[in-house]
Design a protein around this motif. Structure first.
Motif, short mmCIF file in Angstrom:
data_model
loop_
_atom_site.label_atom_id
_atom_site.label_comp_id
_atom_site.label_asym_id
_atom_site.label_seq_id
_atom_site.Cartn_x
_atom_site.Cartn_y
_atom_site.Cartn_z
N THR A 351 -7.48 21.85 39.13
CA THR A 351 -8.30 20.63 39.04
C THR A 351 -7.70 19.59 38.10
OG1 THR A 351 -9.66 21.76 37.38
CG2 THR A 351 -10.46 21.77 39.65
N ASP A 375 -14.15 14.28 43.73
CA ASP A 375 -15.01 15.07 44.61
C ASP A 375 -14.32 16.37 45.01
OD1 ASP A 375 -16.96 13.12 44.48
OD2 ASP A 375 -16.40 12.18 46.39
N GLU A 376 -13.03 16.28 45.33
CA GLU A 376 -12.28 17.48 45.70
C GLU A 376 -12.18 18.45 44.52
OE1 GLU A 376 -10.19 20.37 47.68
OE2 GLU A 376 -11.36 18.67 48.46
N ARG A 379 -15.37 20.31 44.24
CA ARG A 379 -15.46 21.35 45.28
C ARG A 379 -14.65 22.59 44.87
NH1 ARG A 379 -15.65 16.91 48.91
NH2 ARG A 379 -13.38 16.78 49.05
N GLN A 380 -13.51 22.35 44.23
CA GLN A 380 -12.66 23.47 43.82
C GLN A 380 -13.23 24.22 42.62
OE1 GLN A 380 -10.06 24.69 45.34
NE2 GLN A 380 -9.82 23.08 46.90
N ASN A 381 -13.80 23.48 41.66
CA ASN A 381 -14.32 24.13 40.45
C ASN A 381 -15.39 23.25 39.81
OD1 ASN A 381 -14.81 25.53 38.12
ND2 ASN A 381 -12.78 25.25 37.23
N PRO A 382 -16.63 23.36 40.25
CA PRO A 382 -17.71 22.51 39.73
C PRO A 382 -18.03 22.77 38.26
CG PRO A 382 -18.60 24.24 41.14
CD PRO A 382 -17.11 24.30 41.28
#
Length: 597
Positions: A351, A375-376, A379-382
């Motif tokens: 990220t 945003d991506e 999605r990968q690691n909130p």
């Protein structure tokens, strides 16, 4: 855009300094430029046709007929100098018979003056009918028969050359040179020469003349503002491109780099396994140098590592992330983007690379792409708090302070040990007008991070913005003391202290001492150099200001930063040239600055 990763700080202070002293800077350079944008002030050499028409109307005279459009609208037909004789030829088309040398020798000085005036008047008529070749010939006759050189004849002929197709710029310069030898204060000739020099791409000389004309007109007419802006833009664009084409990539100041890396939480190093390759070991050296804030060695080692055999995609992604970061800091935006995107390809869940690519997109003026990266990353690691902090920074830059505060709050909820999230939350609250909440957040942050200088420094900035000078200086001094415990220290609190003392007590000496001390500790601190340059302008020390702006240009990381520094440098140099060419005006110019400041 790299500076967005550090909390709102010294750049804002210098911006405020420039904005608050815009008038004095205007007089000091003939141009006022805020760090975040430009506004240029200048004037033309003569009143407009509309001004004259209004004056004629007040006198009860018939307004003049509408004049035909020419490239030099302030040409001979508008000439303010009256002919010395009433003789004039009746038509622009009748044959002109110049006197022979014998006839000229036999004429009295008065008759020669009258004949020269008649040729000049005839030239004005031809000029108004757009017969520029004829007009130029008539002004040449006026020059030849006049009993003594007249600057108006040269200036009028120059106006003809301006309007020929193509314009004869070299001849314009030659004629204006002659006119200005006879009358250095001849503003029309200065403006005409400036236009010709611009046409010849001799932008420094063109700016010199436009600046001189502006000052001689005492900044009373705004019509030449576009000319000053245009020439400065061309000049700085040309010089910026030349400098960047020749400049080797280099790191910015220690203060700048450390502020950038401090805006990311520390992470555990990648697992290099029990049998690291040569590339893995070199990457470890790069990360160790980064942790020790030895940035030159970190760059060298990571470049070596990527040329060697790094064992895993994750480790290679880590190396590309670091190399891309250093490219970004040196101004190689496209190179940074390529490295960071390759890092993401190798490790999609990395990220930090996504966050840094978002910064690259913002540097390129594409916020939509930046938010796609955030945003991506979510999605990968909130649960990565850095994502929300840096998204908050982008929103802060866009003046979306409420949304920025929400992101800073989310960042602190995930990790409340990161000081910058707290600081930026307080600053965003302040920018939103929530003064009480902002002050309370800062007080909590000061208590939670008693050994960190940053809360003291940025709290001091908010106090300074409220003109609570004594309290602000106290906070800056506390930040300076805490930084002394580091090696090397962050020098921004010193610069802030200097600005605060100047705004509070107009103590230029104290402000300069703070900046010089900052440069002793960090010789490449851009903020200290920029502030010293502005302080020099305030005192009328134009030579020193030019020197400091040149140094600021050397330190500039990006093309916009370079163009900004060059704008100040060349504008100041043009005003310095004016003071050398018009020494009798130097004192008057300083007096004007003091009266308008």
């Amino acid at each position: 855009m790299a500076s967005e990763s550090a909390p709102s700080g010294i750049v804002d202070r210098v911006q405020s300094f420039v904005a608050e002293h815009r008038t004095a800077i205007l007089i000091g350079t003939g141009v006022a430029v805020a760090l975040g944008g430009a506004a240029y002030y200048a004037s033309t050499s003569a009143a407009s046709d509309a001004d004259r028409d209004r004056k004629d109307h007040k006198k009860g005279t018939k307004p003049p007929k509408k004049r035909k459009s020419v490239k030099d609208p302030d040409g001979p037909i508008l000439e303010e100098r009256k002919p010395k004789a009433e003789q004039a030829l009746k038509s622009a088309d009748e044959e002109i018979i110049p006197p022979t040398p014998e006839e000229l020798a036999a004429m009295s000085l008065e008759d020669r003056g009258a004949l020269a005036a008649s040729f000049k008047t005839k030239g004005n008529t031809a000029y108004s009918n757009k017969k520029f070749e004829v007009a130029a010939s008539l002004y040449t006759l006026a020059i030849d028969v006049a009993p003594k050189p007249e600057p108006v004849y040269y200036s009028n002929r120059a106006a003809c050359y301006v309007n020929m197709t193509p314009p004869k710029h070299e001849l314009v310069v030659q004629d204006c040179d002659e006119a200005l030898k006879l009358d250095p204060n001849y503003v029309k000739a200065l403006n005409r020469r400036a236009m010709a020099l611009e046409g010849l791409h001799r932008y420094i000389e063109s700016l010199r003349d436009f600046t001189a004309a502006t000052i001689l007109d005492k900044f009373t007419n705004q019509n030449a503002a576009q000319s000053v802006e245009r020439v400065l833009k061309k000049l700085t664009g040309e010089k910026s491109a030349e400098i960047l084409a020749k400049r080797e990539p280099r790191l910015p100041s220690f203060t700048f780099i450390s502020a950038y890396f401090a805006a990311f939480r520390t992470r555990p190093p990648p697992d290099l396994g029990e049998s690291p390759t040569t590339g893995d070991s070199t990457l470890r050296l790069a990360l160790d140098a980064l942790a020790a804030e030895d940035y030159p060695h970190a760059v060298s080692f990571v470049n070596e590592a990527l040329a060697q055999d790094i064992s895993s995609d994750q480790s290679r992604a880590e190396a590309l992330n670091l190399r891309g970061t250093f490219k970004f800091l040196t101004g190689d935006v496209e190179g940074a983007k390529a490295d960071l995107q390759e890092s993401i390809r190798l490790a999609p869940a990395f990220t930090q690379s996504l966050v840094k690519v978002a910064s690259v997109h913002m540097e390129q003026g594409d916020p939509a792409k930046a938010f796609e990266c955030f945003d991506e990353a979510i999605r990968q690691n909130p649960a990565d708090p850095d994502i929300y902090y840096h998204r908050g920074q982008v929103l802060f830059i866009m003046s979306e302070f409420g949304d920025a505060a929400e992101n800073y709050t989310k960042s602190t909820e995930l990790d409340d040990q990161f000081v910058f999230s707290h600081i930026q939350l307080a600053v965003a609250q302040y920018k939103s007008g929530n003064l009480a909440n902002s002050m309370a957040t800062f007080r909590r942050t000061l208590k939670a991070f008693p050994t960190r200088s940053e809360p003291q420094n940025y709290y001091g900035e908010l106090l300074l913005d409220q003109q609570r000078f004594a309290d602000a200086v106290e906070k800056f001094e506390r930040a300076v003391e805490l930084e002394k415990l580091k090696s090397p220290p962050n020098v921004l609190p010193l610069v802030n202290k200097g600005l605060a003392l100047y705004q509070w007590k107009q103590d230029v000496g104290a402000a300069e001492r703070c900046c010089h001390e900052a440069l002793r500790l960090d010789a490449e601190c851009e903020a200290a150099v920029a502030t010293l340059a502005q302080l020099s302008l305030q005192q009328g020390k134009i030579e020193k200001a030019v020197e400091m702006f040149a140094r600021q240009a050397e330190l500039a990381r990006s093309e916009p930063e370079l163009a900004n520094a060059l704008t100040y440098q060349y504008a100041s140099a043009a005003q310095l040239e004016f003071m050398k060419n018009y020494p009798s005006m130097a004192a008057e110019l300083r007096s004007m600055a003091q009266n308008m400041a």
